[in-house]
Design an enzyme around this catalytic site. Structure first.
Site, PDB file in Angstrom:
ATOM      1  NE  ARG A   1      -3.564   2.068   2.916  1.00  0.00           N
ATOM      2  CZ  ARG A   1      -4.844   2.150   2.546  1.00  0.00           C
ATOM      3  NH1 ARG A   1      -5.387   1.172   1.865  1.00  0.00           N
ATOM      4  NH2 ARG A   1      -5.577   3.202   2.850  1.00  0.00           N
TER       5      ARG A   1
ATOM      6  CG  HIS B   1      -8.233   1.020  -3.202  1.00  0.00           C
ATOM      7  ND1 HIS B   1      -7.594  -0.131  -2.793  1.00  0.00           N
ATOM      8  CD2 HIS B   1      -8.849   1.511  -2.076  1.00  0.00           C
ATOM      9  CE1 HIS B   1      -7.814  -0.326  -1.506  1.00  0.00           C
ATOM     10  NE2 HIS B   1      -8.562   0.649  -1.053  1.00  0.00           N
TER      11      HIS B   1
ATOM     12  CD  GLN C   1     -13.161  -0.653  -0.886  1.00  0.00           C
ATOM     13  OE1 GLN C   1     -12.419  -0.570   0.076  1.00  0.00           O
ATOM     14  NE2 GLN C   1     -14.376  -1.177  -0.799  1.00  0.00           N
TER      15      GLN C   1
ATOM     16  CG  ASP D   1     -13.223   7.534  -1.375  1.00  0.00           C
ATOM     17  OD1 ASP D   1     -13.340   7.449  -0.136  1.00  0.00           O
ATOM     18  OD2 ASP D   1     -12.192   7.188  -1.987  1.00  0.00           O
TER      19      ASP D   1
ATOM     20  CB  CYS E   1     -13.962   2.453  -0.123  1.00  0.00           C
ATOM     21  SG  CYS E   1     -13.067   4.028  -0.131  1.00  0.00           S
TER      22      CYS E   1
ATOM     23  NE  ARG F   1     -10.201  -3.952   0.691  1.00  0.00           N
ATOM     24  CZ  ARG F   1      -9.462  -2.932   1.140  1.00  0.00           C
ATOM     25  NH1 ARG F   1     -10.047  -1.801   1.537  1.00  0.00           N
ATOM     26  NH2 ARG F   1      -8.154  -3.015   1.162  1.00  0.00           N
TER      27      ARG F   1
END
Length: 308
Positions: free
Chosen positions: A107, A134, A137, A225, A266, A294
């Protein structure tokens, strides 16, 4: 050996197999006695390095738990632990880590770090997030949608707000899973032209609609988001709030979509900024199913990587 770097870089048949595998293992886990859970352990006696240059809650916990449920062990490393790309080149770090571990999840900030790591690693590398995409996700989001509404192919997804890294991976997924996507947000924050063109090249519809109410008409799913990151200064926060305020997902906006439309975020969320608490806690919201998934989606990704 397979890396999981981005959704558009992975074969659609493999993506579908991952989603179906995640559904199957999740359902099996929910229905099995505790003593017989996770008898299939593809990571048994394997070590997985989890590298975090960015802070994390969901990514860290879900990958750590997922590896353990599949019989493996984790080594969690921070950017400070490694000085990735500073004290040692990324290429050399990739070569060294590949001698110690069986898989790497990273990450990070700059996409180039992920790409160089994967180029020189001789073990699978998974994109846990970059500033540009991402993918893990969105695999969880596809799994969540299909649990509630069936196949996502042919559905209408609306992204409201900032065309950020999560939006980018939704565009990648549109082309690979065959759903249409509408972006509604300020022009200054449009998603990258490259990602829009890529989705359209796969035969799906991608539209940009500045009027949020028009955008969500007939929507099966509305996604948003955070408007600001933890690194934004106060002046930038205020500017972005002014730009994005018309795109808040609230009860009125949800009422303009299909009656059974789902809402996703998310997380983490700034409640009553990008989305109202009434929506986040309301009947359309599946945000905590999304967070749980996830774990299941990433287990399927890791299994695919290690078995290939």
């Amino acid at each position: 050996m397979k890396h999981f770097l981005d959704i558009h870089k992975t074969d659609p048949a493999d993506l579908r197999a991952m989603i179906d595998g995640a559904k199957a293992t999740k359902n099996a886990r929910l229905g099995m006695p505790k003593a017989t859970l996770d008898t299939d352990q593809p990571l048994k006696d394997r070590m997985v390095a989890l590298i975090f240059e960015k802070p994390s809650t969901r990514t860290r916990v879900s990958f750590d738990v997922g590896v353990r449920q599949m019989g493996g062990q984790t080594m969690i490393l921070s950017g400070q632990d490694m000085q990735l790309g500073h004290g040692e080149s990324i290429a050399d770090t990739a070569r060294v880590l590949s001698r110690y571990v069986d898989m790497i999840m990273i990450r990070t900030f700059d996409e180039s770090v992920l790409l160089e790591l994967s180029e020189y690693a001789s073990v699978p590398v998974i994109n846990g997030l970059t500033d540009r995409t991402h993918p893990c996700q969105i695999m969880a989001d596809i799994l969540t949608f299909e649990e509630h509404r069936g196949p996502i192919s042919g559905k209408k997804v609306v992204w409201s707000g900032d065309g950020n890294n999560v939006c980018a991976s939704f565009l990648h997924a549109a082309g690979q899973f065959g759903f249409d996507l509408v972006f509604t947000g300020p022009e200054q924050l449009d998603p990258e032209d490259e990602f829009i063109a890529l989705a359209r090249s796969k035969g799906v519809s991608v539209e940009i609609e500045r009027d949020a109410e028009k955008a969500v008409e007939g929507a099966d799913l509305i996604v948003t988001d955070t408007w600001v990151s933890m690194h934004d200064g106060q002046s930038n926060r205020e500017r972005r709030h002014n730009l994005l305020r018309p795109y808040q997902v609230n009860e009125h906006l949800m009422s303009c979509a299909k009656p059974d439309a789902l809402f996703m975020h998310c997380l983490p969320a700034h409640r009553d900024e990008e989305a109202s608490s009434a929506v986040m806690d309301g009947p359309h919201s599946v945000i905590f199913d999304e967070a749980e998934n996830r774990l299941h989606a990433q287990k399927a990704v890791m299994k695919w990587c290690i078995e290939n």
